[in-house]
Design a protein around this motif. Structure first.
Motif, PDB file in Angstrom:
ATOM      1  N   PRO A 148       1.033  -1.459   0.012  1.00 37.24           N
ATOM      2  CA  PRO A 148      -0.190   0.141   0.023  1.00 37.24           C
ATOM      3  C   PRO A 148       0.667   0.940   0.179  1.00 37.24           C
ATOM      4  O   PRO A 148       2.121   1.143   0.504  1.00 37.24           O
ATOM      5  N   VAL A 149       0.713   2.297  -0.882  1.00 38.40           N
ATOM      6  CA  VAL A 149       1.161   3.457  -0.908  1.00 38.40           C
ATOM      7  C   VAL A 149       1.339   4.410   0.727  1.00 38.40           C
ATOM      8  O   VAL A 149       2.885   4.484   0.775  1.00 38.40           O
ATOM      9  N   ALA A 150       1.196   3.859   1.488  1.00 37.65           N
ATOM     10  CA  ALA A 150       0.912   4.150   2.967  1.00 37.65           C
ATOM     11  C   ALA A 150       2.181   3.872   3.514  1.00 37.65           C
ATOM     12  O   ALA A 150       3.176   4.116   4.633  1.00 37.65           O
ATOM     13  N   ARG A 151       2.057   2.136   3.178  1.00 36.61           N
ATOM     14  CA  ARG A 151       3.046   1.974   3.947  1.00 36.61           C
ATOM     15  C   ARG A 151       4.924   1.633   3.436  1.00 36.61           C
ATOM     16  O   ARG A 151       6.089   2.009   3.319  1.00 36.61           O
ATOM     17  N   LEU A 152       4.342   1.329   2.127  1.00 27.46           N
ATOM     18  CA  LEU A 152       5.924   1.955   1.062  1.00 27.46           C
ATOM     19  C   LEU A 152       5.990   3.126   1.554  1.00 27.46           C
ATOM     20  O   LEU A 152       7.953   3.986   1.545  1.00 27.46           O
ATOM     21  N   GLU A 154       6.281   5.298   4.049  1.00 23.21           N
ATOM     22  CA  GLU A 154       6.751   5.694   5.210  1.00 23.21           C
ATOM     23  C   GLU A 154       8.177   3.857   5.312  1.00 23.21           C
ATOM     24  O   GLU A 154       9.162   4.654   5.930  1.00 23.21           O
ATOM     25  N   LEU A 155       8.351   3.265   4.288  1.00 21.92           N
ATOM     26  CA  LEU A 155      10.121   2.954   4.226  1.00 21.92           C
ATOM     27  C   LEU A 155      10.436   3.609   3.394  1.00 21.92           C
ATOM     28  O   LEU A 155      11.909   3.707   3.970  1.00 21.92           O
ATOM     29  N   CYS A 156       9.936   4.687   2.243  1.00 18.77           N
ATOM     30  CA  CYS A 156      11.402   5.534   1.399  1.00 18.77           C
ATOM     31  C   CYS A 156      11.262   6.281   3.198  1.00 18.77           C
ATOM     32  O   CYS A 156      12.760   6.467   2.534  1.00 18.77           O
ATOM     33  N   GLU A 157      10.695   6.863   3.662  1.00 21.79           N
ATOM     34  CA  GLU A 157      10.755   7.536   4.566  1.00 21.79           C
ATOM     35  C   GLU A 157      12.189   7.477   5.624  1.00 21.79           C
ATOM     36  O   GLU A 157      12.721   8.176   5.820  1.00 21.79           O
ATOM     37  N   ARG A 158      11.378   6.103   5.811  1.00 24.52           N
ATOM     38  CA  ARG A 158      12.940   5.425   6.618  1.00 24.52           C
ATOM     39  C   ARG A 158      14.317   5.730   5.851  1.00 24.52           C
ATOM     40  O   ARG A 158      15.306   5.913   7.295  1.00 24.52           O
ATOM     41  N   ALA A 159      14.336   5.142   5.145  1.00 26.03           N
ATOM     42  CA  ALA A 159      15.469   4.298   4.260  1.00 26.03           C
ATOM     43  C   ALA A 159      16.424   6.252   4.417  1.00 26.03           C
ATOM     44  O   ALA A 159      17.625   5.775   3.696  1.00 26.03           O
ATOM     45  N   ILE A 160      15.443   7.221   3.921  1.00 25.25           N
ATOM     46  CA  ILE A 160      15.707   8.486   3.615  1.00 25.25           C
ATOM     47  C   ILE A 160      16.788   8.644   4.944  1.00 25.25           C
ATOM     48  O   ILE A 160      17.671   9.292   4.997  1.00 25.25           O
ATOM     49  N   ARG A 161      15.864   8.848   5.856  1.00 26.13           N
ATOM     50  CA  ARG A 161      16.470   9.231   6.981  1.00 26.13           C
ATOM     51  C   ARG A 161      18.001   8.783   7.989  1.00 26.13           C
ATOM     52  O   ARG A 161      18.653   9.226   8.390  1.00 26.13           O
ATOM     53  N   ASN A 162      18.040   7.253   7.834  1.00 23.26           N
ATOM     54  CA  ASN A 162      18.653   6.426   7.655  1.00 23.26           C
ATOM     55  C   ASN A 162      20.003   6.729   6.379  1.00 23.26           C
ATOM     56  O   ASN A 162      20.593   6.985   7.647  1.00 23.26           O
ATOM     57  N   ALA A 171      12.405  19.955   4.994  1.00 21.77           N
ATOM     58  CA  ALA A 171      11.479  19.737   4.003  1.00 21.77           C
ATOM     59  C   ALA A 171      10.589  17.840   4.041  1.00 21.77           C
ATOM     60  O   ALA A 171      10.302  17.685   4.246  1.00 21.77           O
ATOM     61  N   HIS A 172       9.159  19.201   4.074  1.00 18.88           N
ATOM     62  CA  HIS A 172       8.355  17.875   4.661  1.00 18.88           C
ATOM     63  C   HIS A 172       7.560  17.256   3.571  1.00 18.88           C
ATOM     64  O   HIS A 172       7.338  17.749   2.058  1.00 18.88           O
ATOM     65  N   PHE A 173       8.409  16.071   3.178  1.00 15.80           N
ATOM     66  CA  PHE A 173       9.813  15.852   2.471  1.00 15.80           C
ATOM     67  C   PHE A 173       9.137  14.609   1.292  1.00 15.80           C
ATOM     68  O   PHE A 173      10.027  14.825   0.369  1.00 15.80           O
ATOM     69  N   LEU A 174       7.976  14.013   1.351  1.00 14.57           N
ATOM     70  CA  LEU A 174       8.015  13.003   0.356  1.00 14.57           C
ATOM     71  C   LEU A 174       6.994  13.080   0.577  1.00 14.57           C
ATOM     72  O   LEU A 174       5.814  12.579   0.668  1.00 14.57           O
ATOM     73  N   ASP A 175       6.166  13.077  -1.380  1.00 16.03           N
ATOM     74  CA  ASP A 175       4.272  13.106  -1.460  1.00 16.03           C
ATOM     75  C   ASP A 175       4.940  11.982  -3.109  1.00 16.03           C
ATOM     76  O   ASP A 175       5.744  12.048  -3.630  1.00 16.03           O
ATOM     77  N   LEU A 176       4.645  10.621  -2.031  1.00  9.10           N
ATOM     78  CA  LEU A 176       5.002   9.351  -2.856  1.00  9.10           C
ATOM     79  C   LEU A 176       3.680   9.422  -4.183  1.00  9.10           C
ATOM     80  O   LEU A 176       2.766   9.163  -3.402  1.00  9.10           O
ATOM     81  N   ALA A 177       4.586   9.027  -5.629  1.00  9.04           N
ATOM     82  CA  ALA A 177       3.332   9.200  -6.494  1.00  9.04           C
ATOM     83  C   ALA A 177       3.916   7.512  -7.341  1.00  9.04           C
ATOM     84  O   ALA A 177       4.586   7.861  -7.758  1.00  9.04           O
TER      85      ALA A 177
END
Length: 181
Positions: A148-152, A154-162, A171-177
């Motif tokens: 699901p987009v919400a889960r993906l 969250e995973l992307c945001e976590r990967a970036i923060r790492n 930058a409130h920073f990820l608008d996944l499309a």
């Protein structure tokens, strides 16, 4: 990079590189204090850690080392005779690199005859890590496109923060499309 306005630093035209805790650990693990080495071993870190999802663990080991080093410096501190010296302005160019939690910060300054900064060039860790962040995001996303987009997101945001914990605050920073071609 046509897909982004972000600065992408390059080293001699090579593909992306990584600066920050994983790079510092790979270069300096043998130089860690005994307590930090013990913490690294207990955390299951090998001689090198390439998993960006473990960067917080590496940062914790760095904190242990930094605390020990700070105490060592405090114990041996001797105040200098004169803490500052007068300086007359003159033109020149200076450059340097300093290590920050996110990685190496490069900076260069040209000073004019009045001692004012006439030109500067700053290459922050984010710019140096940008290509690797994007490459790692592709590696995280592609096998998980069915999530699901919400889960993906969250995973992307976590990967970036790492790689760069400051991005999410700056930058409130990820608008996944997702685009299905």
């Amino acid at each position: 990079m046509r897909h982004s306005t972000a600065l992408h630093a390059r080293l001699d035209g090579r593909p992306g590189y990584l600066t920050g805790p994983l790079a510092r650990y790979a270069l300096n693990a043998p130089l860690l204090s005994p307590l930090a080495l013990r913490a690294a071993a207990e955390a299951g870190l090998g001689r090198v850690c390439r998993n960006p999802f473990r960067s917080i663990v590496v940062r914790a080991v760095e904190v242990v080392h930094a605390c020990e080093e700070a105490l060592r410096l405090i114990d041996r501190y001797v105040p200098p005779d004169e803490p500052a010296v007068p300086v007359s302005p003159r033109p020149g160019v200076g450059h340097g690199a300093s290590e920050a939690p996110r990685g190496t910060l490069y900076h260069r300054y040209r000073i004019d005859e009045r001692g004012l900064i006439a030109e500067t060039d700053i290459v922050p860790p984010t710019a140096q890590n940008q290509t690797r962040i994007e490459d790692d995001l592709r590696a995280v996303i592609e096998p998980r496109l069915g999530l699901p987009v919400a889960r993906l997101t969250e995973l992307c945001e976590r990967a970036i923060r790492n790689h760069d914990p400051c991005i999410s605050c700056s930058a409130h920073f990820l608008d996944l499309a997702l685009r299905h071609d």
